[in-house]
Scaffold this motif. Structure first.
Motif, PDB file in Angstrom:
ATOM      1  N   ASN A  14       0.818  -1.206   0.000  1.00 52.24           N
ATOM      2  CA  ASN A  14       0.000   0.000   0.000  1.00 52.24           C
ATOM      3  C   ASN A  14       0.858   1.265   0.000  1.00 52.24           C
ATOM      4  OD1 ASN A  14      -2.560   1.133  -0.201  1.00 52.24           O
ATOM      5  ND2 ASN A  14      -2.752   1.387   2.020  1.00 52.24           N
ATOM      6  N   ALA A  80      -8.843  -3.445  -2.001  1.00 51.93           N
ATOM      7  CA  ALA A  80      -7.563  -3.935  -2.524  1.00 51.93           C
ATOM      8  C   ALA A  80      -6.533  -2.802  -2.538  1.00 51.93           C
ATOM      9  CB  ALA A  80      -7.763  -4.490  -3.929  1.00 51.93           C
ATOM     10  N   PRO A  82      -2.064  -1.897  -3.586  1.00 53.95           N
ATOM     11  CA  PRO A  82      -0.926  -2.351  -4.386  1.00 53.95           C
ATOM     12  C   PRO A  82       0.165  -3.022  -3.543  1.00 53.95           C
ATOM     13  CG  PRO A  82      -0.815   0.019  -4.086  1.00 53.95           C
ATOM     14  CD  PRO A  82      -2.110  -0.439  -3.459  1.00 53.95           C
ATOM     15  N   SER A 102      -2.402  -6.345  -7.181  1.00 55.99           N
ATOM     16  CA  SER A 102      -3.384  -5.781  -6.283  1.00 55.99           C
ATOM     17  C   SER A 102      -3.800  -6.913  -5.349  1.00 55.99           C
ATOM     18  CB  SER A 102      -4.567  -5.270  -7.105  1.00 55.99           C
ATOM     19  OG  SER A 102      -5.487  -4.619  -6.283  1.00 55.99           O
TER      20      SER A 102
END
Length: 137
Positions: A14, A80, A82, A102
């Motif tokens: 994230n 979701a 990254p 993701s």
């Protein structure tokens, strides 16, 4: 053929670089196998189906703002986010491919251990999209 030793895995979850806390990282990439066996076959015939990936990251726990717990705790049950994982912290390239995807956080243990243990935690990530692999610098 080069042989690698794992000592410097790069993990960003994230958009937060947690690499300096990582103890281990595992990416599992697979295809669900579908049974295509029919009458007359004497051996099972399998066909690849939908692909799936997951990642398990073990980290040294850190409760400071912007670190391990602050990053992971908020992601349980969230949308979701990254994920970027590379074998080393060096720049992406043919000898250091970058895996991106993701993911959703399936589970996270914010406290684990017994008296005198190093505080560690494990984050289990599940696919929420395609796992990409890039070796371009």
């Amino acid at each position: 053929m080069a042989i690698s030793i794992v000592y410097d895995v790069s993990v960003t979850i994230n958009s937060v670089d947690l690499s300096d806390h990582v103890k281990s990282a595992t990416i599992t990439y697979e295809a669900e196998m579908q049974d295509a066996t029919r009458m007359g076959n004497t051996t099972r015939v399998m066909k690849p189906g939908i692909k799936n990936w997951s990642a398990t990251i073990e980290l040294e726990q850190d409760y400071a703002g912007g670190s391990v717990d602050a990053t992971l705790f908020a992601l349980i049950g969230a949308a979701a986010f990254p994920v970027i994982i590379r074998p080393t912290s060096a720049v992406r390239g043919t000898a250091n491919p970058e895996f991106t995807g993701s993911a959703v956080l399936e589970n996270y243990n914010p406290i684990a251990g017994t008296v005198g243990d190093l505080a560690v935690c494990t984050a289990s990530l599940r696919s929420a999209g395609v796992l990409g692999r890039s070796a371009s610098p």
